[in-house]
Design an enzyme around this catalytic site. Structure first.
Site: not given
Length: 316
Positions: A43, A121, A166, A170, A196
């Site tokens: 990224e 994104k 990225c 999650r 993180t």
């Protein structure tokens, strides 16, 4: 091809887009000399900026200054091995046509340097973690609105690539949807925070690989970014001070959850990976086996065993 060679390139992008392109071209040369079929880059490979206005200023230069250097280099290097099927996935910024923000995009280039795919994104990193990062990506970045369907390397290839970026990692519904649509390679190019990264980076990558029964490729930014690299020394003294550091540790995970490639993280001695010109970058590759995926999916047929009757509208 039932077997392909896939590489991750790792670097520490600065605010100097020309210098970043130079490092990308070194990774392209290394990839082609090693007969790599796909090079995945992080990224924001084009730049890391000081603030939102600086990002927009740099983004306006990407199409005219950054990309042409890379596209021409791909054509030059592939001419040495014209039979090689070669692609590059690279994270860049581009100005939004509808707002004063930028798009955080992942583009897919072929061996002619042509852009064949572009993903914007979807999930933006807006977080406030105690004793950790406080970031609001949405202040400077415009979110995407749609998924890019997985695509084949060519019309006869068994390999289908799913694109994400990225923070998308999650959100398992994105990973599931890409796999359901046929992806067997899924990429998450990143500039992960150190806080993180220490606890979630590898965990998330291995989980997404096991969930989707796919190869997961995670190229990463690594180290302390020079966000003043586009300024002269006098301007650097008086400009806004910004510390940007990325976790690194680019990995490739196989569909059984095994990490088959691992590069350095920001706490390692990165000077060991500087070339004779003082440029830091790293490179690693693995050979992907389509039969390996087929065997895993046959022995543990997750897609067929999903309870669509219990979760209607979620798994469909």
């Amino acid at each position: 091809m039932s077997t392909i060679r896939v590489a991750v390139g790792q670097l520490c992008s600065s605010s100097n887009i020309i210098h970043n392109a130079k490092i990308v071209n070194k990774l392209i040369t290394k990839s082609i000399s090693n007969k790599v079929n796909i090079l995945f880059l992080p990224e924001a490979t084009d730049y890391l900026s000081r603030n939102a206005s600086h990002s927009l200023e740099l983004a306006k230069q990407v199409d005219d200054k950054f990309l042409p250097l890379i596209q021409s280099h791909i054509r030059e290097e592939i001419s040495k091995i014209p039979e090689l099927e070669f692609f590059v996935a690279i994270g860049i910024h581009q100005p939004s046509p509808t707002s004063n923000r930028v798009q955080n995009n992942l583009i897919w280039l072929d061996s002619k340097g042509q852009i064949l795919q572009k993903y914007q994104k979807l999930h933006l990193f807006d977080v406030n973690i105690k004793n950790g990062p406080i970031l609001q990506e949405s202040k400077s970045v415009e979110p995407g609105t749609k998924l890019v369907d997985p695509f084949k390397l060519n019309s006869s290839s068994p390999w289908k690539v799913g694109l994400a970026i990225c923070y998308d990692i999650r959100f398992p519904e994105l990973n599931h949807t890409l796999a359901k649509k046929g992806a067997n390679i899924i990429t998450y190019p990143s500039a992960f925070t150190t806080k993180t990264g220490e606890v979630h980076w590898e965990l998330l990558g291995r989980t997404r690989a096991v969930d989707s029964q796919s190869y997961v490729v995670m190229p990463a930014q690594c180290g302390y970014h020079d966000t003043k690299a586009d300024l002269d020394d006098t301007a650097k003294d008086s400009s806004e001070s910004v510390t940007r550091v990325s976790y690194g540790e680019s990995i490739i995970v196989d569909p059984w959850g095994k990490v088959v490639v691992r590069l350095s993280k920001y706490t390692d001695d990165l000077s060991n990976h500087k070339d004779s010109e003082g440029d830091y970058y790293e490179f690693g590759y693995a050979d992907f086996d389509y039969e390996h995926i087929l065997n895993i999916r046959k022995n543990m047929p997750l897609m067929e065993q999903r309870r669509r009757d219990v979760f209607p509208g979620i798994l469909d």
